[in-house]
Design an enzyme around this catalytic site. Structure first.
Site, mmCIF file in Angstrom:
data_model
loop_
_atom_site.group_PDB
_atom_site.id
_atom_site.type_symbol
_atom_site.label_atom_id
_atom_site.label_comp_id
_atom_site.label_asym_id
_atom_site.label_seq_id
_atom_site.Cartn_x
_atom_site.Cartn_y
_atom_site.Cartn_z
ATOM 1 N N LYS A 72 5.073 2.256 15.780
ATOM 2 C CA LYS A 72 6.020 2.057 14.684
ATOM 3 C C LYS A 72 5.965 3.206 13.686
ATOM 4 O O LYS A 72 6.995 3.670 13.195
ATOM 5 C CB LYS A 72 5.718 0.736 13.975
ATOM 6 N N GLN A 73 4.768 3.664 13.367
ATOM 7 C CA GLN A 73 4.592 4.671 12.327
ATOM 8 C C GLN A 73 3.267 5.387 12.538
ATOM 9 O O GLN A 73 2.453 4.974 13.353
ATOM 10 C CB GLN A 73 4.600 4.007 10.956
ATOM 11 N N TRP A 122 0.812 -1.215 0.000
ATOM 12 C CA TRP A 122 0.000 0.000 0.000
ATOM 13 C C TRP A 122 0.846 1.266 0.000
ATOM 14 O O TRP A 122 0.324 2.377 -0.143
ATOM 15 C CB TRP A 122 -0.992 -0.006 1.155
ATOM 16 N N GLU A 159 2.051 -1.404 13.133
ATOM 17 C CA GLU A 159 2.147 -2.855 13.263
ATOM 18 C C GLU A 159 2.701 -3.294 14.613
ATOM 19 O O GLU A 159 2.840 -4.496 14.860
ATOM 20 C CB GLU A 159 2.995 -3.419 12.126
#
Length: 762
Positions: free
Chosen positions: A601-602, A357, A488
């Site tokens: 994580k992000q 993605w 994640e």
């Protein structure tokens, strides 16, 4: 971070040989042209630690799926891009010694990758174990105008050696997988052969999915003149080519020009592949180095005329953003909707060269504004062409009725990822495809793509969401259970805010598009309804109900959206609590420890606020940013540029700049200690987006391009081009002159700068 490369605004330069960083350097110096690509390996063999790899676009390999615990819905195979033959090998031998930089003395060494010209250079003086000195100059390019060609010029000057000097241009097959995976045979050798001037090797993947042919021709000269020679033909099972011996004395220079053609069955008939490939190599040799190099450099000049960004007063930022643009164009040409962009491009095998993605999040927005060519539309057509497989994927997971779940990882449209918390649960990937379709319509100003292709995808994705949600009697609202959001480091959670919110936006956008197409293009609407079996009354009512009653977790006291149920139960602390020697977390902590921590994580909630920014005021953005940003470790390449954009929008220019540099120089400075595995190619457009959406604050509101430019304190100014609705605009922002916008092509256009209307081009 590793900062051993020299700052140069148009080049990547390494002075001195850094053997400890060689794998990273091989990634950094990678070359490609969208059809073929290779890591920046030495042309000659190197017996110490190295990661050599060449790749051919659109040539997949169906590998076995390997998982310890099989689950229904897992794919039966994993599609990945295999290493191809090494088509640019050149061996150098003296009488009884062969060049190997791991064993020879290196007296001087310099390497340069010219981004302006797309050529890699290497200069060195070396001494053999027996004291023979040579000066070597190498030029290497993958041809940007002729995507089937690779050229290498290899020049050797004797410093103190008298005797025979042999140069061997070769193609070395890579028939087996590398040992880090399986060691199994990947390629079958169909045929090979040589003529006096051309050698060829014809290969096929073991499952007969694709064929690739390589053909090599060459010229050799001495002291700048082509010289007569009697080559030895080399024909082995895994090596094909020539050996050319020339007598030299100190001061003599021998030059070899290698012309290699690489042709695949994606573009040529299999039965004529050998003939076509040898003809391409022969024709290239006839045209010669100077002609081909000039044509290649003109192609890069055309790219830079459109894509270049100039930053004044900050050479590191200038080098970094040009490098990101350079690698993106080396990876993807945009002229073939059968191809997409692997996260590592042609720079490494991690992620298998498959589509993620990342493309819709980073690459589509870049190509929509950075070029007038229909590159973004071809990326969207790639997804449309794979809609049947996305519908089959949803059906395999128990959701039928024409619903589509696009794969987390794919090459041919089939899911090939086999980690249950990702494969089955990271379903937010569906939403970014719809967002990209809507963004395309908003930027281009027309609904042609939605009417022809996009609405079918949108309906199928919305059908998935309408069946994937659950209705909670306790809440009296719809919920989405058992998901993994963009972060994640939080697996198998309920009610990830980003997932729930983006689901709602998918449904809203699709309903709006349906009404518009039904009203303005009734024939297209009728065709789409027939093809999809869309029941407007029943399905629209269901989608409207989900929109009204979707549960979106928030903490009203803090004034924030809650990332997912249970997130606030964690011990909340910022990243300063993590010892530096334990970063990145994914290389030092157990997965159990990561999942129990609050560390992100992000961008997750913040990604939703970025993508749907028009729905949130600055105070809402500021509260959420100040809550989530301190807990974010940016261990995904998709994260720094999103945070940079949002920091700029709340006026925190210091943090915006630091995160911009993180995104821009992630690989050049190896922020995440993994550049040796390959570059973060699909995240590289994020550097450009951080400038355009962050510092320039570009929005499209009610069809009008709006700019609210800011200038990082360190910069004197920046200049770039934007393509918007068939117009090309030059935007320049400086401390002294403020903001200027010039129309370079297209009709006059009204834009807004700092909220005030401005006519451009009259």
């Amino acid at each position: 971070m590793k900062q051993y490369l020299i700052t140069d605004e148009w080049s990547i330069r390494e002075d001195g040989f850094h053997s400890d960083y060689l794998r990273m350097t091989e990634s950094i110096f990678s070359l490609g042209n969208g059809r073929i690509g290779q890591r920046g390996n030495f042309e000659e063999p190197y017996s110490s630690d190295s990661y050599p790899a060449c790749f051919v676009a659109g040539v997949p390999y169906l590998d076995k799926t390997r998982t310890g615990w099989w689950k229904n819905g897992f794919p039966t195979y994993y599609t990945r891009i295999p290493r191809a033959a090494n088509w640019s090998r050149i061996r150098l031998r003296l009488f009884d010694e062969e060049l190997d930089l791991a064993r020879w003395g290196i007296d001087s060494y310099a390497r340069e990758l010219s981004m302006r010209r797309g050529i890699a250079y290497r200069d060195m003086e070396v001494t053999s174990p027996r004291g023979k000195g040579l000066r070597i100059h190498v030029e290497h390019l993958t041809h940007m105008a002729r995507p089937d060609l690779c050229l290498v010029k290899y020049q050797v000057t004797s410093l103190n050696y008298t005797g025979k000097l042999s140069l061997m241009p070769l193609i070395e097959a890579n028939l087996k997988d590398h040992s880090e995976v399986t060691g199994e045979r990947v390629w079958n050798l169909l045929s090979e052969g040589t003529t006096p001037h051309v050698a060829y090797m014809h290969t096929q993947t073991r499952h007969e999915d694709a064929q690739v042919c390589y053909a090599l021709s060459y010229r050799v000269g001495k002291n700048h003149r082509e010289t007569p020679h009697s080559p030895i033909r080399i024909e082995k099972e895994d090596t094909i080519g020539f050996s050319v011996g020339i007598d030299v004395k100190p001061g003599d220079t021998v030059s070899l020009e290698s012309y290699v053609a690489i042709a695949s069955s994606l573009y040529y008939e299999r039965k004529s592949l050998v003939g076509t490939c040898t003809e391409l190599a022969t024709h290239a040799r006839a045209e010669g180095w100077d002609t081909l190099m000039e044509e290649h450099c003109r192609a890069w000049e055309d790219i830079w005329d459109e894509a270049d960004v100039t930053i004044e007063g900050d050479p590191e930022a200038q080098q970094g953003i040009r490098y990101c643009i350079f690698q993106l164009y080396q990876t993807y040409r945009g002229d073939d909707p059968r191809l997409n962009i692997g996260p590592k491009g042609f720079t490494g095998e991690k992620y298998g060269g498959n589509t993620y993605w990342n493309t819709e999040l980073c690459c589509v927005p870049y190509f929509l504004l950075a070029t007038s060519r229909p590159i973004a539309e071809n990326l969207l057509r790639y997804r449309y062409n794979q809609l049947p497989q996305a519908i089959a994927n949803a059906r395999n997971l128990g959701i039928g009725g024409g619903a589509a779940l696009y794969p987390q990882v794919t090459n041919n449209g089939d899911e090939c990822h086999n980690e249950w918390e990702i494969t089955f649960e990271e379903i937010h990937r569906n939403s970014i495809i719809i967002h990209a379709i809507i963004r395309h319509a908003r930027t281009t100003g027309n609904m042609d793509y939605i009417a022809s292709c996009g609405l079918e995808v949108m309906i199928a994705v919305c059908r998935y969401w309408s069946r994937r949600v659950s209705f909670s009697e306790q809440r009296g609202q719809y919920v989405i259970l058992g998901v993994t959001g963009p972060d994640e480091y939080q697996n198998n959670v309920d009610n990830n805010w980003y997932t729930n919110y983006s689901c709602v936006q998918c449904l809203k956008s699709t309903l709006q598009a349906i009404r518009l197409i039904a009203s303005e293009r009734p024939e297209d609407y009728a065709r789409i309804c027939r093809k999809t079996g869309f029941n407007s009354a029943e399905e629209s009512a269901r989608w409207e109900d989900i929109i009204r009653r979707m549960y979106l977790p928030e903490d009203k006291e803090r004034g924030i959206f809650v990332q997912n149920d249970g997130f606030l139960d964690k011990e909340l602390c910022d990243t300063s609590a993590i010892p530096s020697e334990e970063r990145p977390l994914n290389q030092h902590w157990s997965w159990d420890r990561i999942l129990r921590s609050c560390y992100i994580k992000q961008a997750d909630v913040l990604l939703g606020i970025y993508l749907y920014g028009q729905h949130f005021d600055v105070d809402t953005l500021r509260r959420n940013f100040r809550f989530y940003a301190p807990m974010t470790v940016h261990e995904s390449s998709l994260s720094p540029h999103i945070h940079s954009i949002l920091a700029a929008r709340i006026g925190d220019m210091e943090q915006a700049y630091d995160l911009f540099m993180h995104a821009t120089r992630m690989d050049l400075d190896d922020y995440n200690n993994e550049a040796e595995q390959g570059l973060h190619v699909t995240s590289m457009p994020g550097a450009w987006m951080a400038l355009v959406s962050g510092f320039l604050q570009t929005y499209v509101i009610d069809g009008t391009l709006c700019l609210t430019p800011q200038l990082p304190p360190k910069w004197k100014g920046y200049t770039l081009r934007l393509n918007f609705r068939q117009r090309t605009l030059r935007v320049r922002v400086t401390k002294e002159e403020g903001v200027s916008v010039t129309r370079l092509s297209g009709e006059p256009l009204t834009i807004r700068v700092y909220g005030e209307e401005r006519m451009v081009g009259e």
